[in-house]
Design an enzyme around this catalytic site. Sequence first.
Site, mmCIF file in Angstrom:
data_model
loop_
_atom_site.group_PDB
_atom_site.id
_atom_site.type_symbol
_atom_site.label_atom_id
_atom_site.label_comp_id
_atom_site.label_asym_id
_atom_site.label_seq_id
_atom_site.Cartn_x
_atom_site.Cartn_y
_atom_site.Cartn_z
ATOM 1 N N GLN A 14 -27.122 -29.767 5.058
ATOM 2 C CA GLN A 14 -27.179 -29.229 3.705
ATOM 3 C C GLN A 14 -26.984 -27.715 3.737
ATOM 4 O OE1 GLN A 14 -27.178 -30.839 0.932
ATOM 5 N NE2 GLN A 14 -27.710 -32.916 1.607
ATOM 6 N N ASP B 298 -28.326 -41.716 1.994
ATOM 7 C CA ASP B 298 -27.733 -40.421 1.633
ATOM 8 C C ASP B 298 -26.254 -40.473 1.996
ATOM 9 O OD1 ASP B 298 -27.155 -37.801 1.049
ATOM 10 O OD2 ASP B 298 -28.377 -36.936 2.646
ATOM 11 N N CYS C 134 -24.351 -37.212 -3.807
ATOM 12 C CA CYS C 134 -23.580 -36.010 -4.129
ATOM 13 C C CYS C 134 -22.427 -36.320 -5.079
ATOM 14 C CB CYS C 134 -23.056 -35.342 -2.850
ATOM 15 S SG CYS C 134 -22.006 -36.408 -1.834
#
Length: 380
Positions: free
Chosen positions: A217, A310, A337
């Site tokens: 990240q 994720d 995302c």
Amino acid sequence: MDNCMMTERIKIVKPLYGGNGLGFREGKAVFVRFGVPGEEYSIAVTSECKDYDTARIVVINEKSPSRIGPECPNFEACGGCSYLHVSYDFEIAMKQEIIADCLKRIAGMNGEDLPAIQVIKSHRFGYRSHASVKSRNGKAGFFRQDSNDLVAFPDGGCLLLSPEINDHLGNSAHPGNEFIVAVGHDGKCLESATDDIEITEKELNIEYRRDIGGFYQANRFLRPAMIESVRCSAQEKVGTFMDIFCGIGFFSLQLSSRAARGIGYDIQKNAISYAGKNAGINVIGNLEFHALASSQIRIPARRPELVIIDPPRAGADKKTRRTVCGLGPDRIIYVSCNPATFARDIRDFAKAGYRLSSLTMIDMFPGTMHLETIGTLDLR
């Protein structure tokens, strides 16, 4: 006269994922680059497709009170940012609207099915601790929108990059036409055209090591808040959790103290190697990691109580979604995302008996089109 030379009046009714605003001409959808809801423009149509047209702004006829002068001179030329022409509060509101709209249109959610969107945010500028940078003739920058033309960083550097990176870029030569630059926990900047440099990061007393080109990240201010959000969504104690698309163990290592056992999966062998290494560095012995595509995970005899996923922008594929539903965890924590693929996947989980109980937008990429959401799904 060519369509691109003709102007028509249009009003923007809502924001779209990708940085465009939506308007209509003769009932047909028009995607207007940098369009701001509530504003009215004279536009020039740049392309016509079957279901929609695209256009650029020629004249702003009615201006939103949220419109501001962008602080970067490269805005609209560089392809990096989408929202520097509006206030940060308005950017956040537009991003919330985009997430809600995707869940309504794609997942069919409304009313009580759609939880309020909580927001986590921090500084708008200076947040990126690493980036892929382009270089031409000794100048560093990013590409122009939809092209391979370099737009060199302005004096002082890119507003999104950390001061350490901007200082480094302004005082060094660069390897090749494209390179990665990163600043680790020690504050030192490194850059590389390959993935053979190791970076050390530290979040909430856990040390992470990774190669410079590996996924991590980028928002140095919000990484701890992202971890805390996932930890708060996780049960206080579980027997087993699974972390699918686990990378270098970003969430797994933080959740290890809440479980008897944790299992991480990722298709990237190098990431899995680092995940195991990071568990050893932090003296964590109840985790195991496997280099395996998410679609190849088999359902074990004992189901996990918690699953964290994720995925990349494409979301979880059909087989992975079926596997997660087959695992039947009490809770799924989905870090996304891409609001469109997030909504698609939430729809399938809802069909399998899960309810989206909480939803958080964490603004990991201020100024840009990118959206990050954390959804908690509970078995009904």
